[in-house]
Design a protein around this motif. Structure first.
Motif, PDB file in Angstrom:
ATOM      1  N   UNK A 142     -34.021  15.504 -44.489  1.00  0.00           N
ATOM      2  CA  UNK A 142     -32.943  16.502 -44.506  1.00  0.00           C
ATOM      3  C   UNK A 142     -31.616  15.897 -44.080  1.00  0.00           C
ATOM      4  N   UNK A 143     -31.644  15.071 -43.028  1.00  0.00           N
ATOM      5  CA  UNK A 143     -30.414  14.424 -42.568  1.00  0.00           C
ATOM      6  C   UNK A 143     -29.881  13.456 -43.624  1.00  0.00           C
ATOM      7  N   UNK A 144     -30.771  12.689 -44.247  1.00  0.00           N
ATOM      8  CA  UNK A 144     -30.339  11.728 -45.263  1.00  0.00           C
ATOM      9  C   UNK A 144     -29.769  12.433 -46.493  1.00  0.00           C
ATOM     10  N   UNK A 145     -30.430  13.475 -46.950  1.00  0.00           N
ATOM     11  CA  UNK A 145     -29.934  14.210 -48.112  1.00  0.00           C
ATOM     12  C   UNK A 145     -28.587  14.870 -47.827  1.00  0.00           C
ATOM     13  N   UNK A 146     -28.428  15.407 -46.611  1.00  0.00           N
ATOM     14  CA  UNK A 146     -27.140  15.999 -46.265  1.00  0.00           C
ATOM     15  C   UNK A 146     -26.014  14.984 -46.227  1.00  0.00           C
ATOM     16  N   UNK A 147     -26.329  13.759 -45.774  1.00  0.00           N
ATOM     17  CA  UNK A 147     -25.313  12.703 -45.748  1.00  0.00           C
ATOM     18  C   UNK A 147     -24.873  12.333 -47.166  1.00  0.00           C
ATOM     19  N   UNK A 148     -25.837  12.113 -48.057  1.00  0.00           N
ATOM     20  CA  UNK A 148     -25.483  11.778 -49.431  1.00  0.00           C
ATOM     21  C   UNK A 148     -24.826  12.955 -50.141  1.00  0.00           C
ATOM     22  N   UNK A 149     -25.247  14.171 -49.814  1.00  0.00           N
ATOM     23  CA  UNK A 149     -24.621  15.339 -50.419  1.00  0.00           C
ATOM     24  C   UNK A 149     -23.167  15.485 -50.040  1.00  0.00           C
ATOM     25  N   UNK A 150     -22.814  15.165 -48.794  1.00  0.00           N
ATOM     26  CA  UNK A 150     -21.412  15.254 -48.372  1.00  0.00           C
ATOM     27  C   UNK A 150     -20.548  14.232 -49.096  1.00  0.00           C
TER      28      UNK A 150
END
Length: 230
Positions: free
Chosen positions: A86-94
């Motif tokens: 979840x943290x990794x996906x949120x970083x790439x999503x931003x």
């Protein structure tokens, strides 16, 4: 203009959710020992994804890290993987969202930006779903042990980290949906109407070409009357 405002709102909501999810991972209180049925509490037990601790009545805490990742319970390993995802996906999503927003000068044409912004929304939704699943899995384990009358070990209650994780996951999902909705709004461009004047005859085209318009054609009956040859 409305789609740009929606993208800004979606970006702020998604980033706020991602920050909450990121702060959940190192938070201590994922589960806290219950006080149900006890009169005097001499110690408080609590744990998270990385360690288990006990705090005595004087406020001194003694913690013990989990010795081996492979020896952990399956639900803790699953929660770790889901929260890190979840943290990794949120970083790439931003990062993807910065390229897809209309208020930025990177990302290419409007059509390309729309596709990138839609991809960012999907990534944020996936990040929220991972966090929601991880927190729900951990909470399910706590509630199952709490309501099991045959479970005789220490029982726990839901910690603050779970509520923070649920809140962050909800914001990520809402922000991702708003991103996709803003793309739908930007694609609703108004169509221009064209008036149909009908077919143009050869005579009328020749008249317009030679400068003859309405009201300039003479009537022969008005030019020659009965006394014209007298």
């Amino acid at each position: 203009m409305a789609s740009t405002a929606l993208e800004i709102i979606a970006f702020v909501v998604s980033i706020s959710g991602w920050l909450l999810v990121s702060s959940t991972v190192p938070t201590d209180y994922w589960k806290v020992s219950t006080n149900d049925g006890t009169v005097i509490t001499t110690a408080t037990f609590w744990a998270n994804l990385w360690k288990t601790c006990v705090t005595d009545s004087t406020g001194v805490s003694n913690c013990k890290d989990f010795p081996s990742m492979l020896a952990l319970d399956g639900y803790i390993q699953a929660c770790r993987g889901l929260m890190i995802a979840a943290v990794s996906l949120g970083f790439f999503g931003s990062i993807i969202a910065l390229f897809g927003m209309k208020c930025t000068k990177v990302g290419g044409s409007e059509k390309a930006k729309a596709k990138i912004a839609c991809l960012a929304g999907i990534v944020f939704v996936l990040s929220g779903l991972c966090s929601m699943t991880g927190c729900s899995l951990y909470a399910n384990k706590i509630t199952t042990e709490f309501f099991d009358p045959l479970y005789i070990d220490q029982k726990y209650e839901l910690g603050a980290a779970l509520f923070i994780g649920w809140s962050g996951a909800s914001l990520c999902i809402i922000g991702g949906v708003i991103f996709c909705f803003s793309i739908y709004e930007s694609n609703k461009t108004p169509r221009m109407g064209y008036a149909y004047n009908g077919p143009t005859s050869v005579v009328s085209s020749r008249t317009k070409h030679h400068g003859g318009g309405e009201g300039k054609t003479s009537n022969p009956s008005k030019q020659f009357d009965k006394n014209a040859y007298v």
